[in-house]
Design a protein around this motif. Sequence first.
Motif, PDB file in Angstrom:
ATOM      1  N   ALA A  66      44.290  77.730-107.131  1.00 51.89           N
ATOM      2  CA  ALA A  66      43.767  77.534-105.777  1.00 51.89           C
ATOM      3  C   ALA A  66      43.470  76.064-105.518  1.00 51.89           C
ATOM      4  CB  ALA A  66      42.518  78.380-105.585  1.00 51.89           C
ATOM      5  N   GLU A  67      42.957  75.370-106.551  1.00 49.83           N
ATOM      6  CA  GLU A  67      42.639  73.948-106.377  1.00 49.83           C
ATOM      7  C   GLU A  67      43.880  73.124-106.065  1.00 49.83           C
ATOM      8  OE1 GLU A  67      41.628  75.865-108.802  1.00 49.83           O
ATOM      9  OE2 GLU A  67      39.430  75.851-108.705  1.00 49.83           O
ATOM     10  N   ASP A  68      45.017  73.534-106.639  1.00 54.65           N
ATOM     11  CA  ASP A  68      46.269  72.818-106.357  1.00 54.65           C
ATOM     12  C   ASP A  68      46.680  73.000-104.897  1.00 54.65           C
ATOM     13  OD1 ASP A  68      46.500  72.034-109.038  1.00 54.65           O
ATOM     14  OD2 ASP A  68      47.527  73.903-109.565  1.00 54.65           O
ATOM     15  N   ILE A  69      46.436  74.188-104.375  1.00 48.31           N
ATOM     16  CA  ILE A  69      46.833  74.486-103.003  1.00 48.31           C
ATOM     17  C   ILE A  69      46.026  73.651-102.015  1.00 48.31           C
ATOM     18  CG2 ILE A  69      46.799  76.284-101.228  1.00 48.31           C
ATOM     19  CD1 ILE A  69      47.570  78.283-103.419  1.00 48.31           C
ATOM     20  N   VAL A  70      44.710  73.619-102.176  1.00 50.01           N
ATOM     21  CA  VAL A  70      43.904  72.848-101.223  1.00 50.01           C
ATOM     22  C   VAL A  70      44.114  71.351-101.425  1.00 50.01           C
ATOM     23  CG1 VAL A  70      42.155  74.618-100.850  1.00 50.01           C
ATOM     24  CG2 VAL A  70      41.860  72.985-102.721  1.00 50.01           C
ATOM     25  N   ALA A  71      44.384  70.908-102.668  1.00 49.00           N
ATOM     26  CA  ALA A  71      44.645  69.492-102.898  1.00 49.00           C
ATOM     27  C   ALA A  71      45.930  69.059-102.208  1.00 49.00           C
ATOM     28  CB  ALA A  71      44.722  69.201-104.397  1.00 49.00           C
ATOM     29  N   ALA A  72      46.960  69.901-102.278  1.00 56.99           N
ATOM     30  CA  ALA A  72      48.222  69.583-101.603  1.00 56.99           C
ATOM     31  C   ALA A  72      48.026  69.536-100.093  1.00 56.99           C
ATOM     32  CB  ALA A  72      49.279  70.615-101.979  1.00 56.99           C
ATOM     33  N   ALA A  73      47.234  70.472 -99.573  1.00 55.73           N
ATOM     34  CA  ALA A  73      46.961  70.478 -98.139  1.00 55.73           C
ATOM     35  C   ALA A  73      46.194  69.233 -97.720  1.00 55.73           C
ATOM     36  CB  ALA A  73      46.178  71.738 -97.767  1.00 55.73           C
ATOM     37  N   ALA A  74      45.237  68.806 -98.547  1.00 55.98           N
ATOM     38  CA  ALA A  74      44.454  67.611 -98.232  1.00 55.98           C
ATOM     39  C   ALA A  74      45.325  66.366 -98.244  1.00 55.98           C
ATOM     40  CB  ALA A  74      43.299  67.464 -99.223  1.00 55.98           C
ATOM     41  N   ARG A  75      46.239  66.273 -99.199  1.00 54.77           N
ATOM     42  CA  ARG A  75      47.152  65.121 -99.241  1.00 54.77           C
ATOM     43  C   ARG A  75      48.031  65.091 -98.002  1.00 54.77           C
ATOM     44  NH1 ARG A  75      47.628  66.782-104.688  1.00 54.77           N
ATOM     45  NH2 ARG A  75      49.618  67.814-104.240  1.00 54.77           N
ATOM     46  N   ARG A  76      48.479  66.249 -97.590  1.00 48.38           N
ATOM     47  CA  ARG A  76      49.335  66.320 -96.402  1.00 48.38           C
ATOM     48  C   ARG A  76      48.574  65.876 -95.156  1.00 48.38           C
ATOM     49  NH1 ARG A  76      53.927  70.685 -95.188  1.00 48.38           N
ATOM     50  NH2 ARG A  76      54.019  70.605 -92.920  1.00 48.38           N
ATOM     51  N   ALA A  77      47.326  66.341 -95.022  1.00 47.68           N
ATOM     52  CA  ALA A  77      46.517  65.943 -93.868  1.00 47.68           C
ATOM     53  C   ALA A  77      46.247  64.447 -93.889  1.00 47.68           C
ATOM     54  CB  ALA A  77      45.206  66.721 -93.864  1.00 47.68           C
ATOM     55  N   ALA A  78      45.977  63.884 -95.069  1.00 47.21           N
ATOM     56  CA  ALA A  78      45.681  62.458 -95.178  1.00 47.21           C
ATOM     57  C   ALA A  78      46.902  61.610 -94.839  1.00 47.21           C
ATOM     58  CB  ALA A  78      45.184  62.140 -96.584  1.00 47.21           C
ATOM     59  N   ARG A  79      48.080  62.081 -95.222  1.00 47.72           N
ATOM     60  CA  ARG A  79      49.302  61.351 -94.869  1.00 47.72           C
ATOM     61  C   ARG A  79      49.512  61.351 -93.371  1.00 47.72           C
ATOM     62  NH1 ARG A  79      51.649  64.215 -99.299  1.00 47.72           N
ATOM     63  NH2 ARG A  79      52.663  65.652 -97.814  1.00 47.72           N
ATOM     64  N   ARG A  80      49.156  62.434 -92.735  1.00 46.13           N
ATOM     65  CA  ARG A  80      49.397  62.557 -91.298  1.00 46.13           C
ATOM     66  C   ARG A  80      48.369  61.779 -90.486  1.00 46.13           C
ATOM     67  NH1 ARG A  80      52.786  66.228 -88.471  1.00 46.13           N
ATOM     68  NH2 ARG A  80      52.231  66.379 -86.272  1.00 46.13           N
ATOM     69  N   GLN A  81      47.090  61.843 -90.901  1.00 41.01           N
ATOM     70  CA  GLN A  81      46.011  61.168 -90.177  1.00 41.01           C
ATOM     71  C   GLN A  81      45.071  60.540 -91.199  1.00 41.01           C
ATOM     72  OE1 GLN A  81      45.797  60.553 -87.073  1.00 41.01           O
ATOM     73  NE2 GLN A  81      47.289  61.968 -86.170  1.00 41.01           N
ATOM     74  N   ALA A  82      45.353  59.290 -91.568  1.00 40.77           N
ATOM     75  CA  ALA A  82      44.615  58.637 -92.641  1.00 40.77           C
ATOM     76  C   ALA A  82      43.144  58.422 -92.310  1.00 40.77           C
ATOM     77  CB  ALA A  82      45.270  57.296 -92.979  1.00 40.77           C
ATOM     78  N   GLY A  83      42.802  58.356 -91.026  1.00 41.23           N
ATOM     79  CA  GLY A  83      41.422  58.052 -90.665  1.00 41.23           C
ATOM     80  C   GLY A  83      40.494  59.243 -90.591  1.00 41.23           C
ATOM     81  N   VAL A  84      41.000  60.451 -90.824  1.00 39.06           N
ATOM     82  CA  VAL A  84      40.184  61.656 -90.698  1.00 39.06           C
ATOM     83  C   VAL A  84      39.476  61.962 -92.015  1.00 39.06           C
ATOM     84  CG1 VAL A  84      40.248  64.154 -90.340  1.00 39.06           C
ATOM     85  CG2 VAL A  84      41.602  62.640 -88.878  1.00 39.06           C
ATOM     86  N   LYS A  85      38.186  62.254 -91.949  1.00 36.73           N
ATOM     87  CA  LYS A  85      37.432  62.664 -93.132  1.00 36.73           C
ATOM     88  C   LYS A  85      37.813  64.095 -93.481  1.00 36.73           C
ATOM     89  CE  LYS A  85      32.764  63.432 -94.908  1.00 36.73           C
ATOM     90  NZ  LYS A  85      31.310  63.398 -94.599  1.00 36.73           N
TER      91      LYS A  85
END
Length: 294
Positions: A66-85
């Motif tokens: 499960a940790e891998d899944i949310v980590a991958a999702a977080a990386r994807r969100a950060a790539r798309r919008q770097a300024g979002v917490k």
Amino acid sequence: MSAVDLPLVVGVDGSEPSLRAVDWAADEAAMRGVPLRLVYASLWERYEGTSLAQDVVGSPSEQVRAEDIVAAAARRAARRQAGVKITTDVLAEEPEYALVRASRDASALVMGTRGRSGMVEMLLGSVSLTVAAYAHCPVVVLRGSHDNQARSATHGRIVVGVGDKAAGSAAVRFALREAELRGVELEAVRAWRCPAHETTDHPLLAGEPARLHEERAVETLQEALTDAPEHVRLRPHAVEGHPRRVLLAASHGADLLVVGARRHPEHLGLQLGRVAHGVLHHAACPVVVVPEQP
């Protein structure tokens, strides 16, 4: 935490539709200036199975935590919008309970379309329906795209369905805020029908009942939009027909379709009306279900 600081919550499960929801929500969080919270409920696959996206695993046969899944999702969100917490949570419980509880402290909750195998993007999964029915905040279900790509708002139009109780409608307030935030037109739709028993065979009176129902629909729209900001472009639209059919037609060429769902705590079963249920299954654009008080 004030309402303006509440995060945008996304339900993730490693599937392509859920990662599309992450993309869409990252853009929304950046536009709103709010944090993004990614929530994974680890019992999700018990209900609908999990077809993992290639962003999550190298091959579909790999076992992923499960940790891998949310980590991958977080990386994807950060790539798309770097300024979002961005924050992540893994919750070892049923997804509908976890997400409904998360909705208590969310500005909105975003989900991708989840269906079983060949039913993906055709019919909504049980988790999405349950969350939309019981959440304490607006729920966005991403419909209208079949290639797992998040779409930016390109049509310049939001549609809101106006119900019988127009005054103080939470759905209308939400739609007005979204139109103001995005700088787009708001089309407020009120469907009306003339019951068969009110028609008459007299040629001079045949149109009278229909005209009265249409006038009432126009008055309901005016009441619903009384407090609209002056700079929001409004398009009131009274349409003859069944509300579900009318709203589904209006969803074509819209960036969002907003509908209300009244909460009745004393009633058992899904807290969704037929109209909200129908557009969640078949709309051509993302659907927002906004809780309304009875």
